[in-house]
Design a protein around this motif. Structure first.
Motif, PDB file in Angstrom:
ATOM      1  N   ALA A  74       0.838  -1.204   0.000  1.00 49.66           N
ATOM      2  CA  ALA A  74       0.000   0.000   0.000  1.00 49.66           C
ATOM      3  C   ALA A  74       0.878   1.262   0.000  1.00 49.66           C
ATOM      4  CB  ALA A  74      -0.927   0.005   1.208  1.00 49.66           C
ATOM      5  N   ALA A  75       1.974   1.236   0.743  1.00 52.60           N
ATOM      6  CA  ALA A  75       2.885   2.388   0.768  1.00 52.60           C
ATOM      7  C   ALA A  75       3.546   2.597  -0.592  1.00 52.60           C
ATOM      8  CB  ALA A  75       3.940   2.194   1.853  1.00 52.60           C
ATOM      9  N   VAL A  76       3.937   1.517  -1.252  1.00 53.47           N
ATOM     10  CA  VAL A  76       4.520   1.627  -2.592  1.00 53.47           C
ATOM     11  C   VAL A  76       3.467   2.158  -3.569  1.00 53.47           C
ATOM     12  CG1 VAL A  76       5.482   0.317  -4.544  1.00 53.47           C
ATOM     13  CG2 VAL A  76       6.291  -0.133  -2.211  1.00 53.47           C
ATOM     14  N   ALA A  77       2.257   1.628  -3.494  1.00 58.97           N
ATOM     15  CA  ALA A  77       1.183   2.088  -4.385  1.00 58.97           C
ATOM     16  C   ALA A  77       0.906   3.568  -4.169  1.00 58.97           C
ATOM     17  CB  ALA A  77      -0.086   1.267  -4.163  1.00 58.97           C
ATOM     18  N   LEU A  78       0.847   4.008  -2.927  1.00 57.22           N
ATOM     19  CA  LEU A  78       0.603   5.419  -2.626  1.00 57.22           C
ATOM     20  C   LEU A  78       1.744   6.299  -3.145  1.00 57.22           C
ATOM     21  CD1 LEU A  78      -1.192   7.544  -1.328  1.00 57.22           C
ATOM     22  CD2 LEU A  78      -0.013   7.096   0.847  1.00 57.22           C
TER      23      LEU A  78
END
Length: 187
Positions: A74-78
């Motif tokens: 999720a952090a990479v996607a954000l």
């Protein structure tokens, strides 16, 4: 057995994580290219803010590599969603004069291909955030894992080429390099 989603999106996810680290380190060392890029499109920027963002990129990328899971994905996607929004904003406004400094390269402004790459990396990380691997990816060295890591390395290299090298091959960039080289020889 690692989930099928990992087999499908793991390579792009790992490439995205590596690129976060490789893009963050040069900005820690020299934040000014991104400061100038942000200011060129009337966004506020300072060295300390850019260094903080770069440090966050390195932390997110490293965590994503060491512990692939829902939170890191999720952090990479954000991160990539944010990059995609910035690239789209810059392209809509007519582009920046130079590089954001992501790969330590001067004069590599964002392109539509750059936007496509960041959007694809966003989607792959988001897919893993929704359906993360159920077990540790790094718990055992399998042939599948070796192939996946090799595929990720290839994707990271190709994405780097699209974002950092391809813009330098445009006719305008070539003309600029030739005229810059000519004027440098005259001096």
């Amino acid at each position: 057995m690692v989930l099928a989603m990992w087999s499908l999106a793991g390579g792009p996810y790992l490439a995205a994580a590596v690129l976060l680290v490789l893009a963050g380190v040069p900005k820690l060392a020299d934040p000014m290219p991104l400061v100038r890029a942000l200011r060129s499109v009337q966004l506020p920027a300072s060295r300390s803010v850019v260094r903080a963002v770069a440090a966050l990129e390195v932390v997110v990328g490293t965590a994503a590599l060491l512990a692939p899971g829902r939170l890191t994905a999720a952090a990479v996607a954000l991160s990539y969603l944010t990059f995609s929004a910035f690239v789209a904003f810059v392209l809509r406004r007519g582009g920046v004069l130079g590089s954001c400094g992501c790969f330590g390269k001067p004069d590599t402004p964002p392109t539509v291909a750059h936007l496509a790459v960041t959007l694809l990396l966003t989607v792959s990380a988001a897919a893993l955030a929704v359906s993360p691997p159920r077990e540790s990816v790094w718990s055992s060295l399998t042939g599948e894992l070796v192939v996946l890591v090799g595929f990720a390395a290839l994707l990271a290299w190709l994405a780097y080429l699209v974002m950092a090298v391809l813009p330098a091959t445009t006719p305008a960039a070539v003309r600029s390099a030739v005229s810059g080289g000519t004027s440098a020889r005259r001096s």
